[in-house]
Scaffold this motif. Structure first.
Motif, PDB file in Angstrom:
ATOM      1  N   VAL A   7       0.846  -1.188   0.000  1.00  0.00           N
ATOM      2  CA  VAL A   7       0.000   0.000   0.000  1.00  0.00           C
ATOM      3  C   VAL A   7       0.888   1.247   0.000  1.00  0.00           C
ATOM      4  CG1 VAL A   7      -1.716   1.306   1.288  1.00  0.00           C
ATOM      5  CG2 VAL A   7      -1.857  -1.196   1.194  1.00  0.00           C
ATOM      6  N   MET A   8       0.609   2.174  -0.897  1.00  0.00           N
ATOM      7  CA  MET A   8       1.380   3.420  -0.923  1.00  0.00           C
ATOM      8  C   MET A   8       1.024   4.257   0.302  1.00  0.00           C
ATOM      9  SD  MET A   8       1.512   6.438  -3.803  1.00  0.00           S
ATOM     10  CE  MET A   8       2.169   5.356  -5.070  1.00  0.00           C
ATOM     11  N   THR A   9       2.018   4.598   1.094  1.00  0.00           N
ATOM     12  CA  THR A   9       1.772   5.387   2.304  1.00  0.00           C
ATOM     13  C   THR A   9       2.008   6.858   2.024  1.00  0.00           C
ATOM     14  OG1 THR A   9       4.037   5.123   3.069  1.00  0.00           O
ATOM     15  CG2 THR A   9       2.439   3.444   3.752  1.00  0.00           C
ATOM     16  N   PHE A  10       1.658   7.703   2.994  1.00  0.00           N
ATOM     17  CA  PHE A  10       1.793   9.141   2.821  1.00  0.00           C
ATOM     18  C   PHE A  10       2.304   9.763   4.108  1.00  0.00           C
ATOM     19  CE2 PHE A  10      -2.543   8.224   4.177  1.00  0.00           C
ATOM     20  CZ  PHE A  10      -2.707   9.075   5.248  1.00  0.00           C
ATOM     21  N   ILE A  11       2.791  10.992   3.999  1.00  0.00           N
ATOM     22  CA  ILE A  11       3.178  11.797   5.153  1.00  0.00           C
ATOM     23  C   ILE A  11       2.223  12.978   5.205  1.00  0.00           C
ATOM     24  CG2 ILE A  11       4.949  13.329   6.097  1.00  0.00           C
ATOM     25  CD1 ILE A  11       7.050  11.452   4.910  1.00  0.00           C
ATOM     26  N   ASP A  12       1.636  13.212   6.353  1.00  0.00           N
ATOM     27  CA  ASP A  12       0.682  14.305   6.515  1.00  0.00           C
ATOM     28  C   ASP A  12       1.369  15.461   7.249  1.00  0.00           C
ATOM     29  OD1 ASP A  12      -1.406  16.031   7.047  1.00  0.00           O
ATOM     30  OD2 ASP A  12      -2.815  14.452   7.608  1.00  0.00           O
ATOM     31  N   PRO A  13       1.612  16.588   6.565  1.00  0.00           N
ATOM     32  CA  PRO A  13       2.342  17.682   7.199  1.00  0.00           C
ATOM     33  C   PRO A  13       1.490  18.707   7.941  1.00  0.00           C
ATOM     34  CG  PRO A  13       2.110  18.122   4.865  1.00  0.00           C
ATOM     35  CD  PRO A  13       1.434  16.801   5.115  1.00  0.00           C
ATOM     36  N   HIS A  14       0.234  18.347   8.260  1.00  0.00           N
ATOM     37  CA  HIS A  14      -0.575  19.306   9.029  1.00  0.00           C
ATOM     38  C   HIS A  14      -1.639  18.560   9.836  1.00  0.00           C
ATOM     39  CE1 HIS A  14      -1.552  23.700   9.433  1.00  0.00           C
ATOM     40  NE2 HIS A  14      -2.605  23.161  10.033  1.00  0.00           N
ATOM     41  N   VAL A  15      -1.254  18.142  11.057  1.00  0.00           N
ATOM     42  CA  VAL A  15      -2.195  17.461  11.948  1.00  0.00           C
ATOM     43  C   VAL A  15      -2.150  18.118  13.320  1.00  0.00           C
ATOM     44  CG1 VAL A  15      -1.839  15.289  10.700  1.00  0.00           C
ATOM     45  CG2 VAL A  15      -0.621  15.688  12.854  1.00  0.00           C
ATOM     46  N   HIS A  16      -3.232  17.929  14.076  1.00  0.00           N
ATOM     47  CA  HIS A  16      -3.328  18.431  15.450  1.00  0.00           C
ATOM     48  C   HIS A  16      -3.775  17.288  16.354  1.00  0.00           C
ATOM     49  CE1 HIS A  16      -3.344  22.491  13.709  1.00  0.00           C
ATOM     50  NE2 HIS A  16      -4.328  22.083  12.921  1.00  0.00           N
ATOM     51  N   PHE A  17      -3.123  17.135  17.500  1.00  0.00           N
ATOM     52  CA  PHE A  17      -3.575  16.192  18.519  1.00  0.00           C
ATOM     53  C   PHE A  17      -4.105  16.989  19.706  1.00  0.00           C
ATOM     54  CE2 PHE A  17       0.014  13.230  16.947  1.00  0.00           C
ATOM     55  CZ  PHE A  17      -0.770  12.811  15.878  1.00  0.00           C
ATOM     56  N   PHE A  18      -5.166  16.480  20.306  1.00  0.00           N
ATOM     57  CA  PHE A  18      -5.771  17.138  21.463  1.00  0.00           C
ATOM     58  C   PHE A  18      -5.703  16.198  22.666  1.00  0.00           C
ATOM     59  CE2 PHE A  18      -8.846  18.986  18.088  1.00  0.00           C
ATOM     60  CZ  PHE A  18      -7.904  19.929  17.706  1.00  0.00           C
ATOM     61  N   ALA A  19      -4.822  16.512  23.609  1.00  0.00           N
ATOM     62  CA  ALA A  19      -4.734  15.775  24.875  1.00  0.00           C
ATOM     63  C   ALA A  19      -5.496  16.586  25.913  1.00  0.00           C
ATOM     64  CB  ALA A  19      -3.276  15.566  25.267  1.00  0.00           C
ATOM     65  N   LEU A  20      -6.809  16.454  25.914  1.00  0.00           N
ATOM     66  CA  LEU A  20      -7.666  17.368  26.664  1.00  0.00           C
ATOM     67  C   LEU A  20      -7.426  17.327  28.171  1.00  0.00           C
ATOM     68  CD1 LEU A  20     -11.034  16.994  24.699  1.00  0.00           C
ATOM     69  CD2 LEU A  20      -9.154  18.613  24.337  1.00  0.00           C
ATOM     70  N   SER A  21      -6.991  16.205  28.694  1.00  0.00           N
ATOM     71  CA  SER A  21      -6.766  16.107  30.141  1.00  0.00           C
ATOM     72  C   SER A  21      -5.406  16.667  30.560  1.00  0.00           C
ATOM     73  CB  SER A  21      -6.870  14.651  30.598  1.00  0.00           C
ATOM     74  OG  SER A  21      -5.833  13.871  30.012  1.00  0.00           O
ATOM     75  N   LYS A  22      -4.546  16.975  29.585  1.00  0.00           N
ATOM     76  CA  LYS A  22      -3.192  17.448  29.883  1.00  0.00           C
ATOM     77  C   LYS A  22      -3.001  18.936  29.578  1.00  0.00           C
ATOM     78  CE  LYS A  22      -1.761  13.214  30.789  1.00  0.00           C
ATOM     79  NZ  LYS A  22      -1.339  12.807  32.158  1.00  0.00           N
ATOM     80  N   GLY A  23      -3.635  19.407  28.485  1.00  0.00           N
ATOM     81  CA  GLY A  23      -3.408  20.772  28.040  1.00  0.00           C
ATOM     82  C   GLY A  23      -4.589  21.689  28.304  1.00  0.00           C
ATOM     83  N   ASN A  24      -4.449  22.945  27.886  1.00  0.00           N
ATOM     84  CA  ASN A  24      -5.481  23.954  28.144  1.00  0.00           C
ATOM     85  C   ASN A  24      -6.556  23.987  27.061  1.00  0.00           C
ATOM     86  OD1 ASN A  24      -4.006  24.716  30.407  1.00  0.00           O
ATOM     87  ND2 ASN A  24      -2.866  26.287  29.309  1.00  0.00           N
ATOM     88  N   TYR A  25      -6.143  24.173  25.791  1.00  0.00           N
ATOM     89  CA  TYR A  25      -7.058  24.176  24.646  1.00  0.00           C
ATOM     90  C   TYR A  25      -8.253  25.111  24.857  1.00  0.00           C
ATOM     91  CZ  TYR A  25      -4.405  19.924  23.723  1.00  0.00           C
ATOM     92  OH  TYR A  25      -3.388  19.016  23.522  1.00  0.00           O
ATOM     93  N   GLY A  26      -7.968  26.341  25.265  1.00  0.00           N
ATOM     94  CA  GLY A  26      -9.045  27.286  25.508  1.00  0.00           C
ATOM     95  C   GLY A  26      -9.944  27.481  24.302  1.00  0.00           C
ATOM     96  N   TRP A  27      -9.371  27.443  23.098  1.00  0.00           N
ATOM     97  CA  TRP A  27     -10.161  27.692  21.888  1.00  0.00           C
ATOM     98  C   TRP A  27     -11.166  26.576  21.598  1.00  0.00           C
ATOM     99  CZ3 TRP A  27     -10.008  24.792  17.280  1.00  0.00           C
ATOM    100  CH2 TRP A  27      -9.055  23.754  17.241  1.00  0.00           C
ATOM    101  N   LEU A  28     -10.958  25.395  22.195  1.00  0.00           N
ATOM    102  CA  LEU A  28     -11.896  24.293  21.987  1.00  0.00           C
ATOM    103  C   LEU A  28     -13.094  24.352  22.937  1.00  0.00           C
ATOM    104  CD1 LEU A  28      -9.611  21.170  21.367  1.00  0.00           C
ATOM    105  CD2 LEU A  28     -11.146  22.289  19.729  1.00  0.00           C
ATOM    106  N   LYS A  29     -13.038  25.192  23.948  1.00  0.00           N
ATOM    107  CA  LYS A  29     -14.140  25.289  24.904  1.00  0.00           C
ATOM    108  C   LYS A  29     -15.286  26.094  24.295  1.00  0.00           C
ATOM    109  CE  LYS A  29     -11.279  24.650  29.016  1.00  0.00           C
ATOM    110  NZ  LYS A  29     -10.106  24.143  28.299  1.00  0.00           N
ATOM    111  N   SER A  30     -16.505  25.678  24.562  1.00  0.00           N
ATOM    112  CA  SER A  30     -17.678  26.247  23.893  1.00  0.00           C
ATOM    113  C   SER A  30     -17.874  27.729  24.198  1.00  0.00           C
ATOM    114  CB  SER A  30     -18.938  25.471  24.285  1.00  0.00           C
ATOM    115  OG  SER A  30     -19.124  25.533  25.697  1.00  0.00           O
ATOM    116  N   HIS A  31     -17.422  28.191  25.389  1.00  0.00           N
ATOM    117  CA  HIS A  31     -17.645  29.586  25.767  1.00  0.00           C
ATOM    118  C   HIS A  31     -16.570  30.530  25.226  1.00  0.00           C
ATOM    119  CE1 HIS A  31     -15.203  27.717  28.981  1.00  0.00           C
ATOM    120  NE2 HIS A  31     -14.586  28.891  29.029  1.00  0.00           N
ATOM    121  N   ASN A  32     -15.591  29.991  24.507  1.00  0.00           N
ATOM    122  CA  ASN A  32     -14.521  30.812  23.940  1.00  0.00           C
ATOM    123  C   ASN A  32     -14.611  30.846  22.421  1.00  0.00           C
ATOM    124  OD1 ASN A  32     -13.375  31.347  26.445  1.00  0.00           O
ATOM    125  ND2 ASN A  32     -12.005  29.586  26.358  1.00  0.00           N
TER     126      ASN A  32
END
Length: 296
Positions: A7-32
């Motif tokens: 299978v031909m594989t690929f490299i993805d040069p633009h991904v985001h991981f969300f570790a919600l229990s470790k980081g802040n991620y204010g922009w992901l909160k509904s009130h922000n």
């Protein structure tokens, strides 16, 4: 290009991981901000393992783009990634170009092996920021430390594009990767705005040490279509050197529109008309070269 079990594989040069229990991620909160009605669909934990599963195990490497883990202490996100990621990858760390402590942050981040570059989301402030002498000095310092600049702004803005090009001219050592370069032209048909976007793409494409990621379609139109994307691709394929272009996903936000694996299958069909070397470049090898991703 790497193949796994045929299978031909690929490299993805633009991904985001969300570790919600470790980081802040204010922009992901509904009130922000941003106040997206569909934000809840992406505000969930994502990781390298979820990316591998979503890709049907076809992904061979990636570039993680800062995701708001802790903008005041951006190295925390990098330490998390280094502890939890095992595929070949590089990271783009958050930087505040206007922060009083910006030089110290750059020094710290430049010492972390996975960090290849920095991003300050420019958006509507692009013209003012990139024209400011202090910001230009910070960007120069960044490049002198061997870090590229990840530029996210509206390419339809002539003034922002001109400011970035001026910055590039003033700093010959600077490498710039344009985020979501193609998506700005997605729904522009036979209009002055389309011509403006095309002119700005051509100007950026002619600049040395500038790469472009074709991604972020959902940021322009949640219901974007492959035929519309194909029209944009055709312009880019005809007018920009193929080794400056990279296909990318914006995972997990891309899943608003398409499952991750479906998106990459569509990408493979869209580039199938091109020479094999260009296909390999757009799907993997250009990302490997621009971001210095090691082969596994």
């Amino acid at each position: 290009m790497t193949k796994v079990t045929g299978v031909m594989t690929f490299i993805d040069p633009h991904v985001h991981f969300f570790a919600l229990s470790k980081g802040n991620y204010g922009w992901l909160k509904s009130h922000n901000p941003p106040y997206w009605p569909d934000k809840a669909a992406i505000a969930r934990c994502t990781s390298e393992q979820s990316l591998i599963v979503a890709s049907n195990r076809e992904i061979a490497g990636f570039v993680h783009i800062e995701a708001g883990f802790d903008n005041a202490r951006p190295w925390r996100e990098i330490h998390y990634l280094n502890a939890h990621c095992h595929l070949p990858f590089k990271s783009i760390a958050c930087i505040d170009l206007t922060s009083p402590g910006v030089y110290g942050h750059i020094d710290y981040l430049a010492r972390l092996p996975s960090v290849i570059g920095l991003r300050h989301i420019l958006d509507g402030e692009a013209t003012d920021l990139l024209s400011h002498p202090k910001v230009k000095h910070v960007v120069r310092y960044m490049s002198e430390r061997g870090l590229l600049f990840e530029a996210q702004f509206d390419i339809n803005s002539n003034s922002a594009t001109a400011a970035l090009l001026n910055c590039i001219d003033c700093i010959p050592s600077l490498t710039v990767i344009i985020n979501h370069a193609a998506s700005g032209g997605l729904n522009l048909v036979n209009s002055n705005t389309l011509k403006g976007w095309q002119a700005n793409i051509l100007a950026l494409g002619n600049a040395t040490r500038v790469g472009m990621k074709l991604s972020g379609w959902e940021m322009q139109d949640r219901n974007w279509t492959l035929p519309a994307a194909n029209r944009v691709f055709q312009f880019l394929f005809e007018h920009v050197e193929h080794d400056k272009l990279m296909l990318a996903s914006n995972y997990p936000l891309c899943q608003w529109r398409l499952p991750y694996h479906t998106l990459w299958q569509a990408y493979k069909r869209l580039v199938s008309q091109l020479p094999v070397s260009s296909q390999q470049g757009l799907l993997a090898e250009n990302a490997r070269r621009w971001y210095k991703i090691a082969a596994k």
